[in-house]
Design an enzyme around this catalytic site. Structure first.
Site, PDB file in Angstrom:
ATOM      1  N   ASP A 192       0.834  -1.202   0.000  1.00 43.80           N
ATOM      2  CA  ASP A 192       0.000   0.000   0.000  1.00 43.80           C
ATOM      3  C   ASP A 192       0.871   1.256   0.000  1.00 43.80           C
ATOM      4  O   ASP A 192       1.620   1.499   0.942  1.00 43.80           O
ATOM      5  CB  ASP A 192      -0.890  -0.009   1.257  1.00 43.80           C
ATOM      6  N   TYR A 228       3.068   9.780   0.027  1.00 41.31           N
ATOM      7  CA  TYR A 228       4.168   9.164   0.782  1.00 41.31           C
ATOM      8  C   TYR A 228       5.523   9.432   0.105  1.00 41.31           C
ATOM      9  O   TYR A 228       6.560   9.046   0.644  1.00 41.31           O
ATOM     10  CB  TYR A 228       3.990   7.645   0.894  1.00 41.31           C
ATOM     11  N   LYS A 234      -2.774   6.110  -3.807  1.00 40.97           N
ATOM     12  CA  LYS A 234      -3.870   7.027  -3.429  1.00 40.97           C
ATOM     13  C   LYS A 234      -3.702   8.403  -4.057  1.00 40.97           C
ATOM     14  O   LYS A 234      -2.580   8.901  -4.188  1.00 40.97           O
ATOM     15  CB  LYS A 234      -3.922   7.183  -1.902  1.00 40.97           C
ATOM     16  N   HIS A 239      -7.502   9.657  -1.306  1.00 39.97           N
ATOM     17  CA  HIS A 239      -6.816   9.604  -0.010  1.00 39.97           C
ATOM     18  C   HIS A 239      -7.644  10.190   1.138  1.00 39.97           C
ATOM     19  O   HIS A 239      -7.726   9.616   2.217  1.00 39.97           O
ATOM     20  CB  HIS A 239      -5.463  10.324  -0.126  1.00 39.97           C
TER      21      HIS A 239
END
Ligand code: A2P
Length: 279
Positions: free
Chosen positions: A45, A50, A75, A108
């Site tokens: 994931d 990120y 996301k 997200h």
């Protein structure tokens, strides 16, 4: 050992434990993801926010495991909720990963004050039709946000990824997802390494089942029908976190962990109705 899977409402199958990759970055992150895949992780994931899609994709491509055997998620960031922006963002996300398609792609955060999440959802529906994404879902969506996108498009998300750990049990939202046929994934399922891991009840159960405290909490998620996405930079923990399918908590033990719930239990106080991220 093959990881058991749950069937999503679109027929695709999601491994019951996945690797969270928040803060896994750079060369170290790359090697940690490769070793997780070698140890048996088949669900990874990530998220554009990120800042690691490059190394996540490279690790998947270099792992030696065929692409169709790894379930890859990412996301959509808040600044791309507009329809055209979202479609472009998905394509850019794929290009950064060096992959042809995502198994799962999530919005997200709903950012309801901005009010564009229906647009974003329509873009995910289009991207699915174009073959860029197999399963489409959301993250941090409240029941009213779910109902709105379903009413406007007729398409129900396959997954809602929300905050869940022993201090934030979140039972009502899990049930609201289930009512709509949506599988709930848990972010920060171990409470980001908080004191939840050393609560006496958790320690007691670890002794009883000869497991570590993280494994007890992951088992608690799984028995509640939730798919946890634990993070670990420690290879021993990474391995342990997959080894949670050979024991079972009793119903009373699951309930005992539920009692750790706190009114203010969110790790960073991120309320999906209020939380804004536009970066
Ligand atoms: P470490 O990286 O040393 O393993 P979350 O997934 O909720 O964000 O939690 C991540 C935190 O939980 C990290 O601090 C991680 O530390 C710790 N952790 C992960 N797996 C385990 C485990 N099996 N037992 C104890 N701590 C764990």
């Amino acid at each position: 050992m093959a990881i058991p899977k749950v069937v999503l409402n679109d027929g695709y199958k999601l491994p019951k434990v996945g690797l969270g990759t928040f803060q896994l970055r750079g060369g170290i992150g790359y090697h940690q993801i490769i070793s997780a895949i070698k140890d048996g992780y088949r669900s990874i994931d990530s998220a554009t926010n990120y800042d690691n899609e490059g190394i996540v994709g490279k690790a998947i491509r270099d792992s030696g495991v065929p692409r169709d055997q790894i379930f890859v998620s990412s996301k959509l960031p808040g600044k791309y909720h507009g329809y055209d922006d979202a479609l472009n963002a998905i394509k850019e996300s794929l290009a950064r990963m060096g992959l042809e398609y995502f198994d799962l792609y999530l919005i997200h955060w709903p950012l309801p004050k901005r009010g564009l999440y229906v647009e974003a959802w329509k873009a995910l529906v289009t991207a699915q039709k174009l073959g860029l994404i197999k399963s489409i879902g959301v993250s941090n969506f409240e029941p009213e946000h779910l109902d709105k996108i379903i009413a406007e498009t007729g398409v129900t998300p396959s997954v809602n990824q929300i905050e869940i750990h022993p201090y934030w049990v979140n039972d009502q939202r899990v049930q609201e997802d289930a009512k709509r046929g949506i599988v709930t994934e848990a972010w920060s399922p171990l409470g980001r390494g908080s004191s939840a891991l050393s609560e006496p009840i958790v320690k007691k159960l670890a002794e009883k089942y000869d497991k570590n405290v993280g494994q007890i909490i992951l088992r608690w998620h799984i028995q509640r029908g939730i798919v946890p996405l634990p993070k670990s930079t420690n290879l021993k923990h990474q391995r342990a976190n997959l080894d949670v399918f050979d024991f079972e908590l009793t119903d009373d033990e699951v309930k005992a962990i539920n009692t750790l719930d706190r009114q203010d239990g969110r790790i960073d106080g991120q309320d999906p109705n209020e939380y804004e991220e536009f970066e």
